[in-house]
Design an enzyme around this catalytic site. Structure first.
Site, short mmCIF file in Angstrom:
data_model
loop_
_atom_site.label_atom_id
_atom_site.label_comp_id
_atom_site.label_asym_id
_atom_site.label_seq_id
_atom_site.Cartn_x
_atom_site.Cartn_y
_atom_site.Cartn_z
N TRP A 121 0.83 -1.21 0.00
CA TRP A 121 0.00 0.00 0.00
C TRP A 121 0.86 1.26 0.00
CZ3 TRP A 121 -0.34 4.12 3.36
CH2 TRP A 121 -1.43 4.97 3.20
N HIS A 122 1.99 1.21 0.70
CA HIS A 122 2.81 2.41 0.84
C HIS A 122 3.51 2.83 -0.44
CE1 HIS A 122 2.31 2.22 5.24
NE2 HIS A 122 2.74 3.46 5.23
N GLY A 123 3.81 1.91 -1.33
CA GLY A 123 4.50 2.36 -2.53
C GLY A 123 4.80 1.25 -3.51
#
Length: 468
Positions: free
Chosen positions: A313-315
């Site tokens: 989700w973060h990157g």
């Protein structure tokens, strides 16, 4: 447009707040906030505002038909994940496939829309909460639109679950006390960003820009410690500003941080760090997977999978994937090895032993989190591994040591001390009376003036979580 810019602080926010205060009708207020939010987003993303509107419309329509219909819910999840895959992960997926010998696919040139991970998760929350609603109450189009695109938390959270603000969208009160508290909270958040995170960012950027041959133990530790402080004060500062503005407009947003660097385990850390994201994954992924109700092996897998998804989700980069796996493995190990039960009849010797264990647990947690953030910040896994190895190499280079020493200005050292203290709940220990409230007001004014001076000086450093 960012919260720490002059146009936002001295034009956009005052105008919107004054109009919102003058207008008394809730529906009219909602329309004002929707228009303001679209202007806010279009200021930096004039093209992708169409994508934001498309996401809102699609999820609203799916929400109208989702109650009691699981296929519609599945379709909503697929559509929202498709948005993320196309606009956030397509390039990364193609790059990963091209790493396979004899494969050469054309890499799509798609720039990631700011905040797509945040508003997509909120849109999914609306559909899922509506599906679960026993009273069959899908929100109106204006309610859904305001919920998804409300500008204080649009591009970097906190992630607000639909059920937590459903009633506030239709009926909320703006009080003088709430407004004053919101303004003070906003200024505290702005100060975290401008006066602490930005100072740490200078040191971080210098250390991570060093060539691998130049990096040594001193510069690696300075970079790791400063980034740990930068990301906390940057992101918690943004969350404070969002929560503060929410209060100014009559909303109550969830807290996103609870002094995470005081945690004594990784599991405890994640109960205190980015709380809204952890809560979202727990409610919409961990529990549907079975949570801890289907045996130890399934519980371990569920926790690992949640952290893997957290990293993704973060990157769109392998550093984020590895970071998620890293925290997933640590959480699994703690689940297996650490006993949470306490013996209430234990004597003083046992209490002393627990105190020692807590201290050691705190040291372990800080070190583990710091190493994780090195992976999170690095441009590649190769740089991350070299950075971590350098932290424990006991080696020195002329360039690395000089670079580490060069950032040790009086301002930096004072800021570092303040940051270390501000990571703890020391202010909660102060008595709450007229004197401390007055001192708090005076300190808030001083902090605001210092922030204005920083803005006037032209210092700029975008919020870290704008990347996601």
């Amino acid at each position: 447009m960012v919260f720490s810019s002059a146009v936002f602080l001295f034009a956009f926010l005052p105008v919107v707040f004054i109009l919102h205060t003058v207008i008394r009708n809730t529906t009219a207020r909602n329309v004002l906030l929707i228009v303001a939010s679209l202007i806010f987003y279009a200021w930096g993303e004039p093209v992708y505002v169409v994508l934001l509107l498309a996401s809102i419309l699609i999820n609203y329509l799916l929400g109208r038909f989702v109650w009691g219909r699981k296929p519609v819910l599945v379709a909503a999840v697929i559509v929202n994940l498709a948005f993320l895959i196309v606009f956030k992960y397509a390039g990364f997926i193609v790059q990963s496939i091209n790493a396979i010998p004899f494969i050469s696919l054309k890499e799509p040139k798609i720039s990631m829309p700011i905040g797509i991970s945040f508003y997509t998760f909120q849109a999914m929350s609306y559909v899922i909460d509506t599906y679960r609603d026993e009273r069959k109450r899908p929100g109106s189009f204006l309610d859904v639109m305001l919920y998804v695109c409300l500008f204080p938390q649009l591009v970097a959270g906190p992630i607000v679950k639909y059920n937590s603000v459903r009633e506030q969208l239709q009926d909320r009160q703006v009080s003088a006390q709430g407004t004053a508290s919101g303004i003070q909270r906003f200024i505290v958040g702005l100060s975290k960003k401008m006066l602490i995170a930005n100072v740490m960012a200078v040191a971080v950027d210098r250390m991570f820009a060093l060539d691998m041959a130049q990096l040594d133990m001193a510069s690696a530790w300075v970079g790791a410690v400063c980034y740990m402080l930068q990301i906390y004060f940057d992101f918690s500062g943004y969350s404070d500003m969002a929560v503060g503005m929410g209060k100014m407009f009559g909303f109550t947003f969830p807290e996103n941080f609870d002094y995470p660097y005081t945690a004594c385990s990784i599991r405890q850390f994640w109960k205190r760090w980015h709380i809204s994201l952890t809560s979202w994954f727990r409610e919409y992924l961990y529990f549907p997977l079975g949570g801890n109700r289907k045996g130890r092996a399934r519980t371990l897998f569920n926790r690992f999978f949640v952290f893997l998804c957290t990293g993704i989700w973060h990157g769109a980069d392998w550093t984020f994937v590895v970071w998620g796996i890293y925290h997933g493995v640590l959480t699994m190990l703690e689940t297996v090895l650490v006993k949470d039960k306490k013996d209430k009849n234990a004597g003083k010797a046992a209490d002393s032993a627990r105190s020692v264990i807590r201290v050691l647990g705190h040291i372990y947690t800080l070190l583990a989190v710091m190493i994780g953030f090195v992976i999170f910040r690095a441009d590649s896994m190769r740089q991350a591994v070299h950075f971590i190895v350098s932290m424990f190499s006991f080696g020195a280079t002329a360039v690395g040591t000089m670079t580490a020493v060069s950032v040790m200005s009086p301002l930096f050292i004072i800021t570092l001390i303040i940051a270390a203290v501000a990571c703890t709940p020391v202010l909660r220990m102060l008595p709450k009376n007229a004197v401390t409230r007055l001192l708090g007001m005076v300190l808030t004014i001083i902090l605001y003036m210092l922030c204005i001076m920083e803005i006037a000086a032209g210092s700029y450093n975008p919020f870290i979580y704008f990347r996601f």
